[in-house]
Design a protein around this motif. Structure first.
Motif, PDB file in Angstrom:
ATOM      1  N   GLY A 228      28.207  65.763  24.430  1.00  0.00           N
ATOM      2  CA  GLY A 228      29.195  64.981  23.706  1.00  0.00           C
ATOM      3  C   GLY A 228      29.005  63.491  23.920  1.00  0.00           C
TER       4      GLY A 228
ATOM      5  N   LEU B 222      40.911  73.735  23.901  1.00  0.00           N
ATOM      6  CA  LEU B 222      40.367  72.423  24.231  1.00  0.00           C
ATOM      7  C   LEU B 222      38.858  72.494  24.440  1.00  0.00           C
ATOM      8  CD1 LEU B 222      41.945  69.776  24.663  1.00  0.00           C
ATOM      9  CD2 LEU B 222      41.521  70.075  27.111  1.00  0.00           C
TER      10      LEU B 222
ATOM     11  N   THR C  23      37.202  73.189  20.975  1.00  0.00           N
ATOM     12  CA  THR C  23      37.192  72.134  19.955  1.00  0.00           C
ATOM     13  C   THR C  23      36.603  70.825  20.468  1.00  0.00           C
ATOM     14  OG1 THR C  23      39.449  71.551  20.557  1.00  0.00           O
ATOM     15  CG2 THR C  23      39.180  73.070  18.728  1.00  0.00           C
ATOM     16  N   ARG C  24      36.948  70.442  21.699  1.00  0.00           N
ATOM     17  CA  ARG C  24      36.475  69.144  22.197  1.00  0.00           C
ATOM     18  C   ARG C  24      35.013  69.195  22.603  1.00  0.00           C
ATOM     19  NH1 ARG C  24      39.130  65.891  19.837  1.00  0.00           N
ATOM     20  NH2 ARG C  24      41.314  66.446  19.797  1.00  0.00           N
ATOM     21  N   LEU C  25      34.650  70.254  23.350  1.00  0.00           N
ATOM     22  CA  LEU C  25      33.292  70.294  23.893  1.00  0.00           C
ATOM     23  C   LEU C  25      32.344  71.094  23.012  1.00  0.00           C
ATOM     24  CD1 LEU C  25      34.026  70.727  27.694  1.00  0.00           C
ATOM     25  CD2 LEU C  25      33.637  68.652  26.385  1.00  0.00           C
ATOM     26  N   ARG C  26      32.897  71.676  21.917  1.00  0.00           N
ATOM     27  CA  ARG C  26      32.043  72.411  20.975  1.00  0.00           C
ATOM     28  C   ARG C  26      31.279  73.543  21.659  1.00  0.00           C
ATOM     29  NH1 ARG C  26      34.228  71.106  17.432  1.00  0.00           N
ATOM     30  NH2 ARG C  26      34.688  69.042  16.698  1.00  0.00           N
TER      31      ARG C  26
ATOM     32  N   ASP D 167      39.973  70.814  14.123  1.00  0.00           N
ATOM     33  CA  ASP D 167      40.187  70.990  15.556  1.00  0.00           C
ATOM     34  C   ASP D 167      41.632  71.339  15.872  1.00  0.00           C
ATOM     35  OD1 ASP D 167      37.591  70.529  15.954  1.00  0.00           O
ATOM     36  OD2 ASP D 167      37.794  68.579  16.942  1.00  0.00           O
TER      37      ASP D 167
END
Lengths: 309, 697
Positions: free
Chosen positions: A307, B116, B119-122, B214
């Protein structure tokens, strides 16, 4: 280079950290006996996890391997008890595994059904059928050449580790340098492009499942020869263990990305947690939480570094 | 690429749902024919009661899977929520009304953690929830040590899981229906639901269309977490206990129901209605098979086969485009497989025909068996006999005794079963033998509930979970069924008699005394147990510790390791123990597969200074006992235990035996004594080098 193998490196770092902790607080872990135990214990896991890596690389999943392993273990025991020589027992066990894998492969590649559903169904079908037939009874009264392939513990242990490492090395080499190996990557990355390049993705998928089955048979064989009686629950629940080892080692469930070296590191890391907790004197009650935490940390660290790029 | 599929209207049935409806009809028709008391209102409600917890998970998983995700952690989260709920209520002294919403909040938080990471870290949902699957269960076990069991909840709360509303409606049913309705509105009647279909169909497309991907994806995981907690609260009320093993294995059952209901595992397609139908198809199958006295394994095999059949029938080419799909759906040389309605009809008809054939042969079999006279009908293999209530025999009515082991697939109980079958043959009793096939502590309750519906003369249970099962056994007694416990006891008022082969104390003292003798009163030992949460193991460990502390203070318990009831894992754990702690001189193995596993590890390590004391079957351990590795194996005659349990149940039903009688004539066992309401088999037996060859089981 570093970017390409980021996951492998971050997992290797975690592994070295655990080893460092062990070296500081429980140096007896590095004694000859614990190391041999460790190698023998994880040899079969490495075989199954390598197979699972192939399956995941081809964009599939196989959660029926635990039940397959139980069936193969009982097959091995029954064949040995019927008086077949040990090489035939081994071949029969691998064949049984390959047969089960072929059923999965046919349903997935032949009929085009989603592998997670197919293998979920197979997980239940195989487990329940086996329980109905065997009722959990051990296969006892095995001939003397069954345990350690009749070679005694010393040689037998090295044979188990040697077979596993040999299979692993051959697969790692083949995935990198043989066209068959590249075909698995191609199929997993983009089946349409693979087809245009002259690869038959359905055939590759089928073969991957057959290989997974045969390797599961080998997993069962390498496990049961360590003991003089066959437990019909051999391999129960190991699907989570080998899938975790493969994905912690960097195999992407979206297919086409991952290496067998990564899987090796994943097996080493996850395989060390359990004995490490004993050697460090930690209570068994936190084991699952620590295992889950490490899986999440390993994949999260990968996600974080990616990221930030 | 086609447009986003419209949310399925409730009126028009999708093919998957049509298939399921036909299937359900076939099941109902079949089981009405071969099951006892299947087609009754009471049984209908009972089926619904037993499916509420898994149903909640399945309903919450539907939007997750529609959005292209998966949540493997729901079962583990149930365990964690149950423990947290118990902690809030007992340790923090909160009222139920406060503890329950707070537990739901924790569940939502745990689901949010999944969301989380996804969605955030894929990170793919499969991997995230595989990790939290271990993490949540591990936290639950860690918080309680696996041992702590929260019980004695107020009756008003237990009513939620065990009571009936007017009209015999199970009290948790309205909650389930409300949640299902809520999810139906969310998925099929709201913009959020539409966007979930779009996201599952094509996440990139949804993003370009301006959808907050997300946030929507995060929401479904939060909801799935909260509903898992709700399922846990209901589960606690249903069972009357909160323990770390709540909901073990439920995730696979819930996913099965969702997929069976026609929801595509790749996302973009699915419906709550389908999930409910899938859930019902599984629940009716399980219930019907039990009422037809067919073994529980068949339910698993048929569920798996149904899943394959449903997904095969439902498979249509080109319905699952998207990012991370299995190769096959996008395999270019796939022939287009469109299942036409006519084909569906043909296949459904063949299922129905197969069902009728099975039913027909059963009826035929029953007839032919009855012609052969009573001896042919005794074996539990011929499970297709008519129940006494349907076919009253003119002469002495044949008794039906339903007998349950703690779990199936355990060698210990095979030996018990042999004795039970001997007794049934000798006394012309119809014996139903069935039990849980997985470590779910709620399963025994389900089976007893079904037996109550079926109608049996007596139930004999080897109790896995004292707090959990007593309520349903009381219910059986209230309906006039005699209840006997064997192997392990329930609450005294929940059964007529307990066939006592050995109390946990007796077993623990025999194990500890022999360990102390081997150690010479001083030293360290380790215990290999089946699992940290199994109720019988916990009881033994407690008694072992009491004995050790009171009589052998110089002996130390160095380690306690679980082996998951696997020989190989016991072997590995023993190897690790031997290497990590050289002071351990005795391995006490307290589950059947662990005894030979531990002995083999000691044998291979060449350590002659370490011995095994275990609780296991003589046949498994003969070689090790003779080699001097295993010092003592403690057990009783398991066949006699099964035999005595059946005879006791028969005598209670016939009114020949009641609590307080001094003794009881038990067939080939001779006269057996009673102590209060316990029928005593005798003390646990110590198998040693001198006597082990005299036994064969």
């Amino acid at each position: 280079m570093i970017g390409k193998h980021r996951r492998e490196l971050s997992v290797a770092a975690a592994y070295l950290l655990v080893l460092g902790l062990l070296g500081l607080f429980a140096p007896q872990f590095f004694g000859p006996k614990p190391l041999v135990d460790f190698a023998v214990r994880n040899a079969s896991v490495l075989v199954a996890a390598s197979g699972m890596t192939l399956v995941i690389l081809a964009r599939q999943i196989d959660i029926s391997v635990g039940s397959q392993a139980s069936v193969c273990a009982v097959v091995a025991g029954l064949l040995a008890r019927s008086g077949l020589p040990m090489p035939m027992v081994g071949a029969g066990t691998l064949l049984a595994g390959a047969g089960l894998g072929a059923v999965n492969g046919w349903l997935v590649a032949g009929l085009g059904l989603p592998s997670i559903v197919v293998t979920l169904a197979m997980l239940v079908i195989l487990r329940e059928s086996l329980r109905y037939l065997r009722e959990g009874e051990f296969v006892r009264g095995l001939p003397s050449d069954f345990q350690w392939f009749g070679m005694g513990q010393g040689t037998g242990q090295w044979l188990v580790v040697g077979i596993a490492l040999g299979v692993f090395a051959a697969m790692a080499w083949g995935m990198r340098y043989l066209s068959a190996g590249r075909a698995v990557y191609a199929t997993g990355s983009d089946p349409e492009a693979a087809r245009l390049a002259g690869i038959r993705p359905r055939l590759v998928t089928f073969e991957v499942f057959v290989a997974m089955g045969a390797l599961t048979g080998l997993y069962a064989l390498l496990n049961v020869v360590q003991l003089p009686a066959v437990d019909p629950n051999t391999g129960k629940g190991m699907e989570m263990q080998v899938i975790a080892a493969a994905v912690v080692g960097g195999a992407a469930v979206s297919g086409g990305r991952g290496t067998l070296i990564g899987t090796l590191i994943g097996v080493l890391l996850l395989g060390t947690i359990n004995p490490a907790l004993v050697f460090l004197g930690l209570s068994a009650q936190w084991e699952k939480a620590i295992q889950g935490g490490i899986i999440l940390l390993a994949v999260a660290s990968d996600g974080l570094t990616r990221g930030s790029k | 690429m086609a447009s986003v599929p419209a949310p399925s209207p409730s009126i028009r049935l999708e093919p998957a749902q049509a298939i399921l409806l036909v299937l359900l009809a076939a099941e109902v028709a079949l089981f009405s024919a071969i099951g006892t008391n299947f087609l009754t209102l009471g049984n209908g409600f009972e089926v619904l009661r037993l499916s509420v917890e898994i149903g909640l998970l399945a309903v919450a998983l539907t939007p997750v899977i529609v959005s292209g995700g998966i949540d493997l952690s729901v079962g583990s989260l149930m365990g964690l929520s149950a423990v947290i709920f118990g902690t809030f209520w007992r340790d923090f002294g909160l009222t139920i009304a406060l503890a329950a919403p707070m537990t739901l909040a924790v569940g939502a938080l745990a689901g949010g953690l999944n969301g989380l990471l996804i969605t955030r870290l894929r990170i793919p949902p499969l991997i995230v929830t595989l990790g939290s699957f271990s993490l949540f269960r591990g936290l639950a076990e860690g918080m309680t040590g696996g041992v702590d069991n929260f019980t004695h909840f107020p009756a008003a709360f237990l009513f939620l899981g065990q009571g009936y509303l007017p009209g015999d409606i199970p009290s948790q049913l309205p909650i389930f229906l409300a949640v299902a309705a809520g999810f139906w509105v969310l998925l099929h009647r709201s913009t959020v639901g539409r966007s979930l279909f779009a996201i599952g169909f094509s996440p990139e497309g949804a993003r370009y269309a301006g959808l907050p991907v997300d946030r929507r994806v995060g929401l479904v995981y939060v909801l799935s977490g909260a509903i898992s907690s709700l399922a846990a609260v209901i589960y606690v009320a249903h069972l009357g206990q909160a323990k770390a093993d709540a909901g073990t294995g439920y995730e696979l059952l819930a996913i099965t129901a969702v997929v069976l209901g026609g929801t595509s595992i790749f996302g973009g397609r699915g419906s709550i209605m389908g999930t409910l139908l899938g859930l019902l198809a599984i629940a009716v199958l399980q219930n019907g098979l039990r009422l037809a006295d067919l073994p529980a394994e068949l339910a698993g095999v048929l569920t798996g086969a149904l899943l394959l059949l449903a997904i095969g029938l439902d498979h249509r080419a080109g319905r699952s485009p998207g990012r991370t799909h299995a190769a096959t759906t996008t395999l270019p040389d796939d022939e287009v497989m469109i299942v036409k309605n006519a084909q569906v009809a043909v296949i459904c008809a063949s299922i129905l025909a197969a069902g009728l054939i099975v039913g027909g042969t059963n009826v035929y079999l029953v007839g032919s068996l009855r012609d052969k006279g009573p001896t042919a009908t005794m074996s539990p293999a011929s499970r297709t006999l008519p129940s006494p209530s349907l076919e009253p025999r003119p002469e002495a009515r044949q008794l039906t005794i339903a007998m349950m082991p703690k779990s199936k697939g355990n060698a210990y109980f095979i030996a018990c079963r042999k004795g039970a079958e001997d007794a049934a043959r000798e006394r012309n009793i119809k014996l139903i033998w069935d039990g849980p096939t997985d470590p779910d502590p709620a399963k025994q309750n389900d089976i007893v509930d079904t037996w109550i519906t079926r109608g049996v003369d007596a139930i004999a249970v080897a109790v896995e979970n004292r707090e959990g099962i007593s309520s349903v056994l009381r219910k059986a007694r209230a309906k006039g069924i005699k209840v006997v416990t064997w192997d392990a006891d329930a609450d005294p008022d929940a059964r007529d008699l307990f066939v006592n082969q050995a109390t946990p104390r007796g077993i623990a003292e025999a194990l500890m005394d022999n360990t102390a003798r081997v150690l010479g009163g001083k030293g360290e030992f380790a215990i290999i147990t089946a699992s940290l949460t199994a109720a019988n193991m916990i009881a033994w460990q407690k008694e072992i510790e009491i004995r050790r502390a009171s009589k052998y203070p110089d002996i130390k318990l160095a380690e306690l390791r679980p082996c998951d009831d696997l020989q190989k894992k016991a072997f590995d754990e023993t190897n690790t123990l031997l290497a990590s702690n050289p002071n351990i001189k005795v391995i006490m193995a307290i589950c059947t597969p662990a005894v030979p596993g531990a002995a083999e590890a000691i044998k291979q390590s060449g350590r002659t200074d370490v011995k095994v004391v275990g609780l296991g079957l003589p046949n498994d351990n003969k070689p090790y006992v003779h080699e001097g590795i295993t010092d003592t194996v403690i057990l009783w005659n398991t066949a006699d235990l099964g035999y005595l349990a059946v005879l006791t149940a028969q005598a209670v039903v016939e009114g020949k035996l009641k609590a307080g009688d001094p003794k009881f004539e038990a067939g080939h066992l001779g006269v057996v004594t009673l102590e209060g309401d316990n029928v005593l088999l005798g003390k646990p037996f110590a198998f040693t080098k001198e006597n082990i060859d005299k036994f064969d089981f």
